[in-house]
Design a protein around this motif. Structure first.
Motif, mmCIF file in Angstrom:
data_model
loop_
_atom_site.group_PDB
_atom_site.id
_atom_site.type_symbol
_atom_site.label_atom_id
_atom_site.label_comp_id
_atom_site.label_asym_id
_atom_site.label_seq_id
_atom_site.Cartn_x
_atom_site.Cartn_y
_atom_site.Cartn_z
ATOM 1 N N ALA A 96 2.030 9.456 -3.161
ATOM 2 C CA ALA A 96 0.881 10.310 -3.492
ATOM 3 C C ALA A 96 -0.130 9.614 -4.389
ATOM 4 C CB ALA A 96 1.385 11.590 -4.160
ATOM 5 N N LYS A 97 0.350 8.777 -5.287
ATOM 6 C CA LYS A 97 -0.521 8.231 -6.330
ATOM 7 C C LYS A 97 -1.126 6.879 -5.974
ATOM 8 C CE LYS A 97 -0.519 7.562 -11.383
ATOM 9 N NZ LYS A 97 0.339 7.636 -12.606
ATOM 10 N N TYR A 98 -0.376 6.055 -5.233
ATOM 11 C CA TYR A 98 -0.781 4.654 -5.103
ATOM 12 C C TYR A 98 -1.033 4.171 -3.674
ATOM 13 C CZ TYR A 98 0.793 4.181 -9.961
ATOM 14 O OH TYR A 98 0.954 4.317 -11.323
ATOM 15 N N GLU A 99 -0.429 4.796 -2.658
ATOM 16 C CA GLU A 99 -0.438 4.189 -1.323
ATOM 17 C C GLU A 99 -1.844 3.949 -0.789
ATOM 18 O OE1 GLU A 99 0.367 5.496 3.193
ATOM 19 O OE2 GLU A 99 2.134 5.743 1.913
ATOM 20 N N GLU A 100 -2.687 4.947 -0.816
ATOM 21 C CA GLU A 100 -4.005 4.813 -0.202
ATOM 22 C C GLU A 100 -4.806 3.676 -0.822
ATOM 23 O OE1 GLU A 100 -8.006 7.443 0.900
ATOM 24 O OE2 GLU A 100 -6.333 8.379 -0.155
ATOM 25 N N GLY A 101 -4.709 3.507 -2.141
ATOM 26 C CA GLY A 101 -5.450 2.446 -2.802
ATOM 27 C C GLY A 101 -5.043 1.067 -2.313
ATOM 28 N N PHE A 102 -3.739 0.842 -2.164
ATOM 29 C CA PHE A 102 -3.265 -0.445 -1.658
ATOM 30 C C PHE A 102 -3.617 -0.602 -0.176
ATOM 31 C CE2 PHE A 102 -1.125 -0.756 -5.575
ATOM 32 C CZ PHE A 102 -0.481 -1.985 -5.691
ATOM 33 N N ALA A 103 -3.478 0.481 0.597
ATOM 34 C CA ALA A 103 -3.706 0.406 2.045
ATOM 35 C C ALA A 103 -5.149 0.088 2.382
ATOM 36 C CB ALA A 103 -3.292 1.720 2.698
ATOM 37 N N THR A 104 -6.084 0.503 1.544
ATOM 38 C CA THR A 104 -7.508 0.317 1.844
ATOM 39 C C THR A 104 -8.158 -0.755 0.978
ATOM 40 O OG1 THR A 104 -8.087 2.097 0.280
ATOM 41 C CG2 THR A 104 -7.739 2.715 2.589
ATOM 42 N N ASP A 105 -7.384 -1.445 0.178
ATOM 43 C CA ASP A 105 -7.935 -2.476 -0.710
ATOM 44 C C ASP A 105 -8.563 -3.607 0.107
ATOM 45 O OD1 ASP A 105 -7.539 -5.224 -2.226
ATOM 46 O OD2 ASP A 105 -7.608 -3.666 -3.769
ATOM 47 N N PRO A 106 -9.840 -3.916 -0.100
ATOM 48 C CA PRO A 106 -10.519 -4.925 0.733
ATOM 49 C C PRO A 106 -9.882 -6.307 0.644
ATOM 50 C CG PRO A 106 -12.122 -3.622 -0.493
ATOM 51 C CD PRO A 106 -10.771 -3.272 -1.041
#
Length: 529
Positions: free
Chosen positions: A433-443
């Motif tokens: 919930a807290k971290y996945e999206e940020g890592f997945a979309t990190d340029p």
């Protein structure tokens, strides 16, 4: 003479020490009297003429598929996708099974006058293969015919122009796969089923998919609702892939699936002791084990790792089947279980295992702590049909050095995941919930995935989720001989010896626990009744 099936030994006072893998090395342990040691079956005999067997499978498909030759015609677009470097393990001696199968498909295409042919390594969110790895998997003839002309591609899940969205399943799951594969007149998928989790609809629906699709089944909920990733009918991971695969078929993508299984002839003769049970070791086996262990103890870890990663397995083709995806996969699993299944009665309080130097995600690199967790809790724990070898609330004891070490080229996002995310929480649901999206979309992670040899930014999350079912089931995880700080960072308990680990386990499961040890690799499946 038929090969012997798997074997369950009950340790008594006369039983010799049991050999365990310990990363880039080995150890011997005398387990308590009464411990069950589960051994894999012996290798099935290889197919006597693998190339003839492949040609026969292509022209005698299963399910409702016509023969491959009937599907080929001049002017068509043909795409051949194949499994990446994550299997088989260890990499097999040349010629690789993928080379044999793709050669047969290309011969059939040439005979039919097909000249628009593209090969795609089905990476999903894995790292790009090196040229040497591609050349080994495909053979020099295929590599040299396709790579220089831009006809040997590696799936890029982050190239929007190379992907196409086919729709939503009835569960609202996005299905987005390679545009070249989807828009071809025929997609041939060449698979190696090393474990029951491989193959079937998972080949295309994961191997040629985007993060937008993969996130629907590589998530904590799917992992926690999968009673075993190796038992398709009790795996939410597979249920999602099957829904996606059927939508892909309904969208008009014609797939001709080719699946193969290998026997358990896993290690070359110089490591013959790894294929035999300790009480059957010859004088040569004992000498080989002790000499190898002594040499490895004097060898710097990086060099030992290089030596192990140079091993080429004598795996031999045990079966090949082709045609409609689901019919093919049912036959594949029957052949795989014929080689790998071992019947075991009842669960135990404690399960022990030694982990080797290699997992699907560290070929030619160090096995970092996240991958230790994934291999032990995600793969070896789940190598069962029915129910786990260890009871609910039991203890898992793993032997592995678990170094606080990472490959900065292959696993850059793993470093940040381990340093930043796990220092805050080890709870899979909170992490997701807290971290996945940020890592997945990190340029930056996306750039490294697309242009270097890095796993996708989200990959360490998935490897952590892979242990979610085991963590729900178990009362404690203990790692013997690991870097204590790395083990604690993951929320596990470190132990110096197995004696210490058994004493710690008694605090969870009570005195005089029942113990089962899985003696692998070679890998096998336990059917627990």
């Amino acid at each position: 003479m038929s090969p012997r099936p798997g074997f369950v030994l009950e340790v008594d006072r006369s039983t010799p020490p049991t050999m365990l893998w310990h990363g880039d090395g080995f150890r011997q342990e005398r387990f308590p009297v009464g411990t069950r040691v589960v051994y894999p079956p012996e290798p099935l005999p290889p197919l006597p003429d693998p190339d003839a067997a492949i040609r026969h499978a292509l022209e005698h498909p299963v399910g409702d598929s016509p023969p491959l030759s009937a599907l080929l015609r001049p002017g068509m677009r043909l795409t051949i996708a194949f499994d990446d470097v994550s299997l088989p393990l260890p990499p097999m001696r040349a010629p690789d099974t993928r080379q044999r199968v793709i050669t047969a498909v290309l011969d059939a295409a040439a005979a039919a006058g097909v000249d628009d042919v593209v090969l795609i390594a089905a990476l999903a969110l894995h790292r790009r293969m090196t040229d040497d790895e591609l050349r080994h998997a495909l053979g020099s003839r295929i590599f040299d015919a396709f790579a220089p002309h831009g006809l040997l591609l590696q799936h890029d899940a982050e190239d929007p122009d190379a992907m196409v969205h086919l729709g939503l399943t009835d569960q609202g799951e996005d299905v987005e796969i390679s545009r070249r594969a989807a828009e071809s007149d025929l997609l041939v998928y060449v698979n190696i089923t090393l474990v029951p989790m491989d193959g079937g609809h998972k080949s295309v629906a994961t191997g040629l998919a985007s993060y937008r699709s993969i996130r629907h089944h590589h998530n904590v909920r799917a992992m926690q609702h999968s009673r075993s990733f190796m038992d398709r009918h009790h795996s939410e991971l597979h249920s999602s892939n099957w829904r996606m695969g059927r939508l892909i078929a309904d969208a008009g993508v014609r797939i001709f699936q080719i699946e193969t299984t290998l026997n358990l002839d896993t290690f070359p003769s110089s490591f013959g002791f790894l294929q035999r049970r300790e009480w059957e070791w010859t004088l040569r086996d004992r000498a080989g084990f002790h000499a190898t262990r002594a040499a490895l103890e004097r060898t710097p870890p990086a060099l030992a790792r290089q030596i192990f990663h140079s091993i080429r397995s004598p795996h031999a083709l045990a079966s090949v089947q082709a045609g409609e995806v689901e019919a093919v996969h049912d036959l594949t699993l029957a052949n795989l279980y014929r080689q790998q299944l071992v019947h075991v009665e009842g669960q135990s309080d404690v399960l022990t295992m030694g982990l080797p130097y290699l997992s699907p995600y560290n070929v030619n690199s160090v096995m970092n702590p996240i991958l230790v967790s994934c291999l032990g809790l995600g793969y070896f724990f789940n190598m069962y049909r029915g129910k786990p070898l260890v009871r609910e609330g039991g203890v898992l004891i793993i032997s592995h050095p678990t170094p606080w070490a990472f490959d900065p080229v292959q696993h850059p996002s793993y470093i940040d995941f381990f340093e930043q995310v796990l220092s805050e929480t080890t709870d899979p649901l909170e992490i997701e919930a807290k971290y996945e999206e940020g890592f997945a979309t990190d340029p930056w992670y996306i750039h490294l995935y697309r242009t270097s040899h890095a796993y996708h930014g989200v990959h360490p999350f998935y490897m952590w989720y892979w242990g979610a079912h085991a963590l729900q089931h178990l009362g404690q995880v203990i790692i013997v001989g690991g870097d204590r700080a790395a083990v604690r960072r993951m929320g596990f308990k470190p132990a110096s010896t197995f004696a210490d680990a058994f004493e710690m386990a008694e605090d969870v499961v009570g005195r005089d626990p029942t113990i089962t040890h899985v003696h692998n690799p070679p890998i096998f499946m336990s059917e627990v009744t």
